[in-house]
Design a protein around this motif. Structure first.
Motif, short mmCIF file in Angstrom:
data_model
loop_
_atom_site.label_atom_id
_atom_site.label_comp_id
_atom_site.label_asym_id
_atom_site.label_seq_id
_atom_site.Cartn_x
_atom_site.Cartn_y
_atom_site.Cartn_z
N ARG A 4 20.79 31.46 -9.00
CA ARG A 4 20.65 30.17 -9.67
C ARG A 4 19.18 29.88 -9.98
NH1 ARG A 4 24.29 26.15 -9.95
NH2 ARG A 4 25.57 27.20 -8.40
N LEU A 5 18.29 30.21 -9.04
CA LEU A 5 16.86 29.99 -9.25
C LEU A 5 16.35 30.82 -10.43
CD1 LEU A 5 14.15 28.80 -8.37
CD2 LEU A 5 13.95 30.65 -6.71
N VAL A 6 16.78 32.07 -10.51
CA VAL A 6 16.36 32.94 -11.60
C VAL A 6 16.87 32.42 -12.95
CG1 VAL A 6 16.59 35.26 -12.55
CG2 VAL A 6 16.13 34.96 -10.12
N ARG A 7 18.09 31.91 -12.99
CA ARG A 7 18.62 31.34 -14.22
C ARG A 7 17.80 30.14 -14.68
NH1 ARG A 7 25.12 31.41 -12.74
NH2 ARG A 7 25.43 33.66 -13.03
N ILE A 8 17.39 29.31 -13.73
CA ILE A 8 16.56 28.15 -14.07
C ILE A 8 15.24 28.60 -14.70
CG2 ILE A 8 15.23 26.24 -13.07
CD1 ILE A 8 17.51 26.00 -10.99
N LEU A 9 14.63 29.64 -14.12
CA LEU A 9 13.38 30.16 -14.68
C LEU A 9 13.59 30.74 -16.07
CD1 LEU A 9 11.82 31.90 -11.54
CD2 LEU A 9 11.12 29.75 -12.60
N GLY A 10 14.74 31.38 -16.29
CA GLY A 10 15.03 31.92 -17.61
C GLY A 10 15.17 30.83 -18.66
N ILE A 11 15.87 29.75 -18.31
CA ILE A 11 16.02 28.62 -19.24
C ILE A 11 14.65 27.99 -19.52
CG2 ILE A 11 16.99 26.30 -19.50
CD1 ILE A 11 19.37 27.28 -17.79
N ALA A 12 13.83 27.83 -18.48
CA ALA A 12 12.50 27.26 -18.67
C ALA A 12 11.66 28.14 -19.59
CB ALA A 12 11.81 27.10 -17.31
N ILE A 23 8.80 8.78 -26.87
CA ILE A 23 10.07 9.47 -27.15
C ILE A 23 9.83 10.91 -27.58
CG2 ILE A 23 12.10 9.48 -28.64
CD1 ILE A 23 12.00 6.44 -28.61
N ALA A 24 8.81 11.12 -28.43
CA ALA A 24 8.49 12.49 -28.83
C ALA A 24 8.09 13.34 -27.63
CB ALA A 24 7.36 12.48 -29.86
N CYS A 25 7.31 12.77 -26.76
CA CYS A 25 6.90 13.49 -25.55
C CYS A 25 8.09 13.73 -24.63
CB CYS A 25 5.81 12.69 -24.83
SG CYS A 25 5.06 13.55 -23.45
N LEU A 26 9.00 12.76 -24.55
CA LEU A 26 10.19 12.91 -23.72
C LEU A 26 11.04 14.08 -24.21
CD1 LEU A 26 11.94 11.66 -21.42
CD2 LEU A 26 13.07 10.31 -23.18
N LEU A 27 11.25 14.17 -25.52
CA LEU A 27 12.05 15.25 -26.07
C LEU A 27 11.37 16.60 -25.92
CD1 LEU A 27 13.25 13.49 -29.36
CD2 LEU A 27 14.59 13.88 -27.28
N LEU A 28 10.05 16.60 -25.99
CA LEU A 28 9.30 17.86 -26.00
C LEU A 28 9.02 18.40 -24.60
CD1 LEU A 28 7.83 19.78 -28.02
CD2 LEU A 28 5.76 18.45 -27.59
N VAL A 29 8.60 17.53 -23.70
CA VAL A 29 8.07 17.98 -22.41
C VAL A 29 9.08 17.88 -21.27
CG1 VAL A 29 6.27 17.53 -20.68
CG2 VAL A 29 5.72 17.41 -23.11
N ALA A 30 9.95 16.86 -21.30
CA ALA A 30 10.83 16.61 -20.16
C ALA A 30 11.78 17.76 -19.82
CB ALA A 30 11.62 15.32 -20.39
N PRO A 31 12.44 18.44 -20.81
CA PRO A 31 13.38 19.51 -20.43
C PRO A 31 12.76 20.64 -19.63
CG PRO A 31 13.79 18.79 -22.67
CD PRO A 31 12.53 18.12 -22.25
N PRO A 32 11.62 21.24 -20.06
CA PRO A 32 11.05 22.29 -19.21
C PRO A 32 10.55 21.76 -17.87
CG PRO A 32 9.58 21.83 -21.06
CD PRO A 32 10.86 21.13 -21.33
N MET A 33 10.04 20.53 -17.85
CA MET A 33 9.57 19.97 -16.60
C MET A 33 10.71 19.76 -15.61
SD MET A 33 6.38 19.77 -16.49
CE MET A 33 5.00 19.95 -17.62
N LEU A 34 11.88 19.41 -16.12
CA LEU A 34 13.06 19.28 -15.25
C LEU A 34 13.37 20.61 -14.58
CD1 LEU A 34 15.57 17.72 -14.24
CD2 LEU A 34 16.71 18.41 -16.35
N CYS A 35 13.31 21.68 -15.35
CA CYS A 35 13.55 23.01 -14.77
C CYS A 35 12.50 23.35 -13.72
CB CYS A 35 13.55 24.06 -15.87
SG CYS A 35 14.89 23.92 -17.07
N PHE A 36 11.23 23.05 -14.00
CA PHE A 36 10.18 23.36 -13.04
C PHE A 36 10.35 22.56 -11.75
CE2 PHE A 36 7.46 24.13 -17.03
CZ PHE A 36 7.94 25.41 -17.14
N GLY A 37 10.80 21.31 -11.89
CA GLY A 37 11.00 20.50 -10.70
C GLY A 37 12.09 21.03 -9.79
N LEU A 38 13.07 21.73 -10.36
CA LEU A 38 14.16 22.30 -9.55
C LEU A 38 13.67 23.42 -8.64
CD1 LEU A 38 16.91 22.57 -12.32
CD2 LEU A 38 16.89 20.93 -10.44
#
Length: 304
Positions: free
Chosen positions: A52-60, A89-104
């Motif tokens: 699961r950890l490796v999959r998260i890194l792949g998505i990131a 909002i632009a920053c939310l769409l751009l930065v938040a998804p990869p940051m969510l993965c990194f936080g996991l």
């Protein structure tokens, strides 16, 4: 940290490099990490696995590589909005998804490396120390070298490919190990050991039930996070009259902030195991408050 710096530079052609832009980038970065830490803690407690950890890194990795391509689309979506809502909002769409993965990643790594509760502070401190050291290296490398000289597309591609290298190596390792196991005779494969009832009673759980602690500790953690961001933004404003507000200034501020946090994580992990009392946090906050009150005076001295 690479995503944070690239996010700010991707927004700069349309929104500039003002305090508003950096405030949005820093806030959304922390927001994404916060959600990741929370969800990562839940995953670590119930569904922690290396795969699961490796999959998260792949998505990131995919999200990072796609940053330059998606930036223009997100900016066009928010171009009709006001300055502050558009930036956020632009920053939310751009930065938040990869940051969510990194936080996991952090909570899962701590869970994999922790054997008992007596060393969890040391393990957590070391994991976040190591993570922050990587952030320091990326901040100075991208801010002072890669982004100015290579540009954003090359920086995003290099960062994403470096991040995706781990999932690729893991897939190769898993494939090779499965092939070797298929080649072994069936009688060579050891059957799982059976635990008898008396032995099962003697087995100790690695994490005994923790004592009940007041939820006010969460308030200390929230206050700490808020103060870190406040110090970072105030430092930028204090240095601006002397050094401006360029990328170099923000790289220096973010890099030094991370260095301080890394040392704090490392020392805090050891303090947590040696002095696990609420009074320890009280003393740390008292010292921090004194340093914060002196910040305005010292900034004038150091910039002479």
């Amino acid at each position: 940290m690479a995503v944070e710096l690239m996010g700010a530079k991707l927004l700069a052609p349309f929104y500039g490099s003002s305090l508003y832009v950096w405030t949005a980038v820093l806030s959304i970065t922390v927001l994404g990490l916060t959600a990741g830490y929370y969800l990562g803690g839940r995953l670590a407690a119930k569904q922690a696995s290396e795969k699961r950890l490796v999959r998260i890194l792949g998505i990131a990795s995919i999200l990072v590589i796609a940053l330059p391509a998606t930036a223009s689309a997100f900016i066009s979506i928010t171009s009709h909005m006001g300055l502050i809502p558009g930036i956020c909002i632009a920053c939310l769409l751009l930065v938040a998804p990869p940051m969510l993965c990194f936080g996991l990643v952090g909570p899962l790594a701590v869970r994999f490396m922790t054997q008992n509760r007596e060393t969890v502070g040391n393990v957590a401190g070391t994991v976040y120390f190591t993570s922050t050291i990587g952030g320091i290296a990326a901040t100075f490398l991208l801010g002072f070298h890669w982004i100015p000289e290579w540009g954003l597309k090359s920086s995003a591609m290099t960062t994403g490919l470096a991040l995706g290298l781990l999932p690729v190596l893991y897939a190769i390792k898993t494939s090779l190990s499965s092939e070797k196991s298929e080649m072994l005779p069936a009688e060579w494969v050891a059957a799982p050991a059976k635990v008898t009832a008396p032995e099962r009673k003697s087995v100790k759980t690695p994490f005994p039930k923790a004592p009940q602690i007041s939820r006010s500790v969460y308030l200390f953690a929230a206050l700490e996070g808020a103060t870190v961001m406040a110090v970072e933004l105030m430092a930028a404003r204090m240095l601006a009259p002397y050094f401006g507000a360029s990328l170099y200034v923000w790289v220096a501020i973010i890099g030094i902030t991370l260095l301080s946090l890394a040392l704090g994580y490392y020392a805090g992990g050891r303090l947590a195991d040696r002095y696990p009392r609420i009074e320890t946090i009280h003393w740390i906050f008292l010292i921090s408050a004194m340093l914060l009150l002196l910040m305005h005076v010292t900034s004038q001295r150091f910039t002479l």
